[in-house]
Design an enzyme around this catalytic site. Structure first.
Site, PDB file in Angstrom:
ATOM      1  N   CYS A  20      41.081  48.815  43.212  1.00 58.04           N
ATOM      2  CA  CYS A  20      41.991  49.948  43.046  1.00 58.04           C
ATOM      3  C   CYS A  20      41.213  51.217  42.719  1.00 58.04           C
ATOM      4  CB  CYS A  20      43.020  49.652  41.952  1.00 58.04           C
ATOM      5  SG  CYS A  20      44.205  50.992  41.696  1.00 58.04           S
TER       6      CYS A  20
ATOM      7  N   CYS B  97      42.915  53.568  40.203  1.00 51.98           N
ATOM      8  CA  CYS B  97      42.870  53.043  38.829  1.00 51.98           C
ATOM      9  C   CYS B  97      41.504  53.295  38.188  1.00 51.98           C
ATOM     10  CB  CYS B  97      43.140  51.539  38.819  1.00 51.98           C
ATOM     11  SG  CYS B  97      44.691  51.028  39.563  1.00 51.98           S
ATOM     12  N   ASP B  98      40.445  52.991  38.919  1.00 52.03           N
ATOM     13  CA  ASP B  98      39.112  52.948  38.330  1.00 52.03           C
ATOM     14  C   ASP B  98      38.184  54.073  38.758  1.00 52.03           C
ATOM     15  OD1 ASP B  98      39.892  50.604  37.073  1.00 52.03           O
ATOM     16  OD2 ASP B  98      39.196  49.336  38.705  1.00 52.03           O
TER      17      ASP B  98
END
Length: 308
Positions: free
Chosen positions: A135, A138-139
């Site tokens: 992701c 997300c990261d």
């Protein structure tokens, strides 16, 4: 096998299912949530979440999932660890069989999510959450000024690679073919960044590192040979598989197996709603999954109001 009757069954304990469960329990519905593993879903695989509204400090996926679970349990939502085997309409009700019990319900919310496809190479699982990610949104912010490898050639891979260029010093996109499957528009955007290096006809064979990702072993399928590429992270976008084993033949699914649902989360079977990553066209974000779950439960309650 015990037989239980309830107003609502929620299948899946990720953000979508737990959000629906909070609303259902708060509203006093006779509801049970069935989750085959641990509540939280894919969220628990995310090292750090910094884009969930209201959380100004980054949270680990495990911590956020635990907050979701505890919130639901504060309203006395019943959460049971069971694997659903089938969902069949019968006599105006829905019959749901698990590996332990049989449930009959007037309505159900499917929130079983999807599973990331993995490379299955050495180092991938061991370094998940320590440089291996599925992701970018997300990261990605964790990798400012770093060197990244992105694996894949479809729309998602290019969208995420483009996003990652906002943070990374450089992005190498590894693709097993010599042409991309992504749309022309995305390909044009990717080339325009000037920060994505395309490695054609290539495959990641191993991900290396002791406590975090340090390098990837990449094979050139055309020229032969394997070389080590130093990197700080490997982002893998080769598709996802819907968790739909018990749904085939019951609900309308798209060609990839995701549940087809309308804007109200209604599926092809009256009384059955879908929410989160299991739903066709989901954007696969925690916030959107929560929104799906809320939409599903509100429409499920309206459905219940029409039932005798």
């Amino acid at each position: 096998m015990s037989d239980h009757a309830h107003e609502l069954i929620i299948i899946g304990g990720g953000p979508a299912g737990l959000a629906a469960g909070v609303y259902a329990a708060r509203d006093g519905l006779d509801c049970v949530l069935l989750e085959k593993q641990h509540p939280g879903g894919q969220v628990i695989r995310t090292l750090q979440i910094a884009n969930y509204p209201g959380f100004t400090a980054p949270s680990s996926g495990i911590d956020l999932a635990d907050k979701f679970r505890r919130h639901a349990e504060e309203f006395n939502l019943a959460i049971r660890t069971e694997t659903v085997r089938s969902l069949i309409p019968e006599g105006g009700l829905l019959k749901i069989a698990t590996d332990q019990n049989l449930y009959r319900t007037k309505t159900a919310i499917i929130a079983t999510g999807s599973s990331y496809k993995t490379l299955g190479v050495p180092g991938e699982k061991r370094l998940e959450g320590r440089g291996v990610s599925y992701c970018g949104s997300c990261d990605g912010p964790l990798y400012k000024g770093k060197s990244l490898i992105v694996v894949g050639g479809g729309d998602t891979a290019l969208e995420e690679a483009i996003f990652l260029t906002r943070f990374a010093r450089e992005v190498k996109l590894v693709h097993r073919r010599d042409t991309l499957r992504a749309t022309r528009g995305l390909q044009k955007q990717a080339h325009a960044t000037g920060k994505i290096d395309f490695l054609w006809n290539s495959i990641v064979r191993e991900i290396r590192g002791e406590t975090k990702v340090e390098a990837a072993m990449v094979e050139d399928r055309r020229e032969g040979g394997v070389r080590e590429l130093a990197c700080d992270g490997v982002f893998i976008f080769i598709g996802s598989t819907p968790n739909n084993d018990f749904l085939r033949g019951t609900l309308a699914l798209d060609e990839e197996g995701f549940v087809i649902a309308d804007i109200s989360m209604r599926t092809s079977l009256p009384g059955v709603f879908a929410a989160g990553d299991i739903r066709k066209d989901s954007v696969r974000q925690i916030a959107s999954a929560v929104g799906d779950g809320v939409t599903a439960i509100m429409n499920a309650e309206r459905f219940l109001d029409t039932q005798p």
